[in-house]
Design an enzyme around this catalytic site. Structure first.
Site, PDB file in Angstrom:
ATOM      1  CE  LYS A 117      -3.930   1.637   2.834  1.00  0.00           C
ATOM      2  NZ  LYS A 117      -4.723   1.302   4.050  1.00  0.00           N
ATOM      3  CB  SER A 171      -8.243   2.699   3.157  1.00  0.00           C
ATOM      4  OG  SER A 171      -7.297   2.205   4.085  1.00  0.00           O
ATOM      5  CB  SER A 196      -8.035  -0.177   6.039  1.00  0.00           C
ATOM      6  OG  SER A 196      -8.895   0.930   6.077  1.00  0.00           O
TER       7      SER A 196
END
Lengths: 483, 438
Positions: free
Chosen positions: B32, B107, B131
């Site tokens: 990420k 996310s 997330s």
């Protein structure tokens, strides 16, 4: 009006002391003062994305020392909080500080007034990081620019907050100088207000004598010397008093002291309306101090100024005045103690330090730690004077030379032929010569005018280039005159 | 980034031949874009970090590379990890590879997609309120959120510091265990990382579940959970029951306050954590600001997306004088109560089993207009972050539209071993069942 209302000031001080750690409070870059702008930085003190603070343990030890030295209780658990505000020299947009749970609380120090000892309370001492420096209004900065130097970002600070116990600018001065002395003795801060390693803000209000409630206060900032604090307070107290006497009201505000103009100017902007939105910093764990750790720090505390002053009087039989002067600076006191030991005469050591050494140090522009003449070297010189190898006057001249060249006392004396003439035979010859040249004075002496002996001693001293042992000259003169 | 990966691959090839390769040699991974890699862009999905490159590696990146994993790229995400659909990115929305009209969850949507679409064997995500787990559930892969303090946060750009935790998104529970045991462990750069030994999590696979006590919090199976999802979960529960696990209903009475508490606390922390993006030193700065205040206001107004600004404002509000006690302080107290709920049930259970999310992957754009419904997508995951517990989401069948359903297992603090053990069992049993002839 039957009686005139008298006003008294109420003063509280907030003192920031930069701690003398090698590295910063939460990161590894150097915490040393100065340096080329923006050379002492690392990702953590710059608050780059993804960094985390890690507490420097030495900072905690230094704060514990200060707490113990000022009679505070040291909290077994204290908490770091974030103080949120935007400023270009504050890279994270918040300052890591302590708020609801500081490391030290409820302390005091005593200051000596002419009317006696006065206790001034210390509300709290907390840890925090320093911000960087914004530079504007300098010749090298354009008028529409501000330059930022981050070297100071993350330098460890303690903030020492006093109770509103201070009643005169002089008391504030005494409190502040004692705080300086203590931090210097503890070796945690160099206490230099001019360089900003010690900074002081003052809260001040006035109220009619006898009233309990405080008046509206103002905050004074930007005082860059100990006397500056005293002067700024005098100015502000007078301003507030006159304002109230004239029927006006004091407005709560922050004022900046302008030392050159000798006045305090209201800061622009709404500094006081800031909401810092303090909350516990989730990146740091609570600071835990065990009783064992606290005991260790307590045992390692050096002797503090007040105690040392007392000991100088009792141990060395020095006058209180000498003790006061000698202990003002920890390193001067250290110098004195080493000197007293080498030369074996504390009072002589005291006289030499208070007059000659401090004068030379002051002229050198540095501190006593950088002073050219070591206590051992000066001790040797004092011994030469005491033995009569040189007289005091020559001794002082030799000392001045040592201070500039760093040469050894014995070498200077030998090289310049300064050794005192203590040979009775040699001096007797000089004395007889002087007596022959001054028959008038001899006659006066014989007529009972004893004072002329001083003149005759002076003549012998002159004839020997100041090297004669004055005591011996005096004795020989009397013998010769008695013939 | 590609060059760095290729160069590393060549090095690792050499080491493999010499028999000196690390435990993740050649494992192709993605991370990420909220984790710092030296000299690489670090955007957090935000315009405000425009052109920013990190001068250092996150600790967990160092640890992965020390074991010879190869990180081939960074994945898209909701801006600063604020979102549950990966639609809040400055670089555009991420789509679910199983149905491109749907969101991948968020996310860490990009990381879940990278694994689900076979672009990487494993990916790193971060989990502040779900997330890692929720996108894993939406994409039919495994997502493991470790105990708070298990994995160093150094180099993880902070959203809400007392909640954030990085962890693996993988195809199997075993892979998640292998990645976790590589990245876990105390780090001198992170004061909140825990000085607790890291067990070999991968040895927990292929164990039985006989006698393990599994709690079903009744608040997580109340109305709001779609019937087809409920039946998928029920199937897994029956498998565990048959294998000798003890299934018991438990209660977490403060669950109803979790979402509100979560959004007060994370926004408060975020409002402070994101203050550093002010245009003064790096990243985006607005053109020709008239004053310092204008520079701050314009840079932040133009640099941040709507959701980020919403959360900064919420957080600023709850910390403000006059509101702090009513919101922030009160939420801290409720957080303690929520933690105690878990302490209490873990006196009688080894692990809790819940759905990961109230729905399967929803349509792109469906919840964008209503932040509150978006916030409710995290209803089963945020309590875990409030309490700092470890949890895993494993695939557990499909709903009536054929979309994957996630099953969440929640463990005691630092007992990732338990959720890995049970997660591995569920994963394999369900696979066996699906492969069995009808």
């Amino acid at each position: 009006m039957s009686t005139e209302v008298k006003y008294e000031p109420v003063i509280g001080l907030e003192v920031h002391a930069q701690l003398l750690t090698k590295s910063k409070i939460f990161s590894t870059s150097s915490a040393a003062f100065g340096g080329e702008p923006n050379t002492k930085a690392d990702p953590v003190c710059l608050g780059l994305p993804g960094v985390l603070p890690v507490l420097n343990k030495q900072v905690v030890v230094f704060a514990m020392r200060m707490g113990l030295a000022t009679n505070c209780s040291v909290a077994p658990i204290s908490i770091f909080a974030r103080k949120n505000y935007f400023y270009p020299d504050l890279p994270k947009g918040y300052q890591i500080s302590q708020f609801e749970e500081p490391i030290c609380e409820h302390g005091h120090i005593d200051v000596e007034l002419e009317s006696g000892r006065k206790r001034i309370g210390i509300t709290r001492i907390h840890l925090e990081e320093d911000a960087g420096k914004s530079v504007h209004a300098e010749s090298f900065v354009a008028s529409d620019e501000t330059l930022v130097d981050v070297n100071r970002c993350g330098v460890p600070l303690i903030e020492i907050v006093s109770e509103p116990d201070i009643r005169t600018p002089h008391e504030a001065y005494l409190y502040l100088t004692q705080i300086k002395q203590i931090v210097q003795y503890l070796g945690i801060c160099d206490g230099n207000m001019e360089e900003g390693s010690l900074r002081c803000d003052a809260n001040v209000s006035v109220r009619p004598v006898g009233r309990e409630r405080f008046g509206v206060k103002t905050e004074l900032k930007n005082m860059n010397s100990f006397r500056g604090v005293e002067k700024a307070l005098e100015y502000e107290i007078e301003r507030q008093t006159r304002l109230i006497e004239g029927g006006g009201e004091v407005v709560q505000q922050t004022l900046l002291w302008d030392a050159d103009r000798g006045e305090a100017i209201a800061m622009r902007g709404k500094e006081d309306s800031h909401d810092y939105r303090y909350f516990t910093d989730p990146d740091l764990v609570p600071v835990k101090i065990s009783s064992t750790w606290l005991d260790e720090v307590r045992e390692s505390l050096p002797e503090l100024p007040t105690a040392r002053k007392g000991r100088f009087v009792s141990e060395y039989s020095l006058p209180a005045y000498d003790a006061e002067v000698l202990t003002d600076d920890r390193h001067v006191a250290d110098y004195f103690e080493q000197l007293a030991e080498v030369c074996g005469d504390p009072k002589a050591a005291s006289n030499w330090v208070m007059v000659e050494v401090l004068r030379q140090v002051k002229e050198s522009g540095g501190g006593i730690r950088d002073f050219e003449v070591s206590p051992a070297a000066l001790g040797k010189l004092i011994k030469l004077v005491q033995k009569g190898d040189i007289n005091l006057k020559t001794g002082k001249a030799v000392f001045a030379e040592m201070a500039t060249t760093g040469a050894d006392a014995g070498d200077i004396i030998a090289q310049k032929g300064l050794a005192q003439i203590s040979d009775a035979g040699e001096l007797a010859g000089q004395v007889r010569e002087v007596l022959q040249q001054n028959p008038g004075e001899v006659a006066k002496f014989k007529a009972g005018k004893e004072q002329v002996i001083g003149f005759l001693v002076g003549q012998v001293m002159r004839a020997t280039g100041g090297k004669a042992n004055p005591k011996l000259v005096n004795e020989i003169l009397r013998e010769e005159l008695a013939r | 980034m590609g060059e760095r990966a290729l160069e590393r691959a060549r090095d690792i090839d050499g080491r493999v031949q010499q028999g000196k390769a690390g435990s993740l040699a050649g494992v192709v991974m993605a991370t990420k874009d909220i984790l710092a890699m030296k000299d690489q862009p670090l955007t957090c999905g935000s315009h405000i970090l425009n052109n920013y490159k990190s001068p250092f590696d996150a600790t967990l990146i160092e640890r992965l590379e020390a074991e010879d994993a190869i990180i081939i790229g960074k994945t898209n995400m909701d801006e600063f990890a604020m979102g549950s659909s990966t639609e809040n990115s400055h670089f555009g929305a991420v789509k679910n590879p199983l149905d491109t009209s749907r969101v991948p969850g968020g996310s860490s949507g990009g990381s879940a997609v990278a694994v689900a679409a076979d672009m990487a064997l494993a990916a790193i995500g971060t989990d502040t309120g779900g997330s890692i787990r929720q996108p894993a559930a939406f994409c039919g892969v495994v997502g493991l959120k470790p105990t708070y303090g298990r994995v160093s946060r150094y180099g993880l750009v902070a959203y809400a510091s007392s909640f954030d935790q990085a962890g693996p998104i993988t195809r199997t529970v075993e892979d998640a265990a292998l990645v976790l045991e590589t990245i876990a462990g105390v780090d001198p750069h992170d004061s909140t990382s825990a000085p607790i030994d890291v067990p070999r999590f991968s040895s927990e696979v292929n164990q039985d579940v006989q006698g393990l006590r599994i709690g079903l919090p009744k608040e997580y199976f109340a109305e709001g959970l779609a019937p087809d999802m409920r039946s998928s979960l029920k199937q897994a529960i029956e498998l565990l029951d048959r294998a000798g696990a003890k299934i018991m209903e438990v209660s977490l009475p403060h669950t109803e306050y979790a979402i509100a508490t979560y959004y007060v606390l994370v926004t408060a922390e975020a409002s402070s954590n994101l203050a550093r993006y002010d245009g003064a030193r790096y990243g985006f700065r607005s053109e020709n600001p008239a004053s310092l205040d204008e520079m701050y206001i314009q840079s932040r107004t133009q640099g941040f997306g709507e959701e980020v600004k919403r959360r900064i404002m919420l957080g600023t509000y709850v910390l403000s004088a006059g509101y702090y006690d009513a919101y922030y302080r009160k939420a801290q107290k409720v957080r303690t109560l929520i933690r105690r709920d878990f302490d209490e049930v873990f006196k009688t259970c080894d692990c809790l089993l819940t759905p990961t999310a109230p729905t399967t992957a929803f349509k792109l754009g469906d919840k964008l207009d209503n932040p509150l419904t978006m916030y409710l997508a995290d209803i089963y995951t945020v309590s875990v972050n409030l309490a700092g517990l470890p949890a895993i989401s494993v695939p557990c069948g499909k709903d009536s539209s054929g979309l994957p359903v996630g099953l969440q297992l929640i463990g005691k603090p630092f007992d990732e071993s338990m959720v890995i053990r049970i997660g591995d069992f569920v994963e394999k049993q369900i696979a066996d069942q699906q492969n069995a002839p009808a």
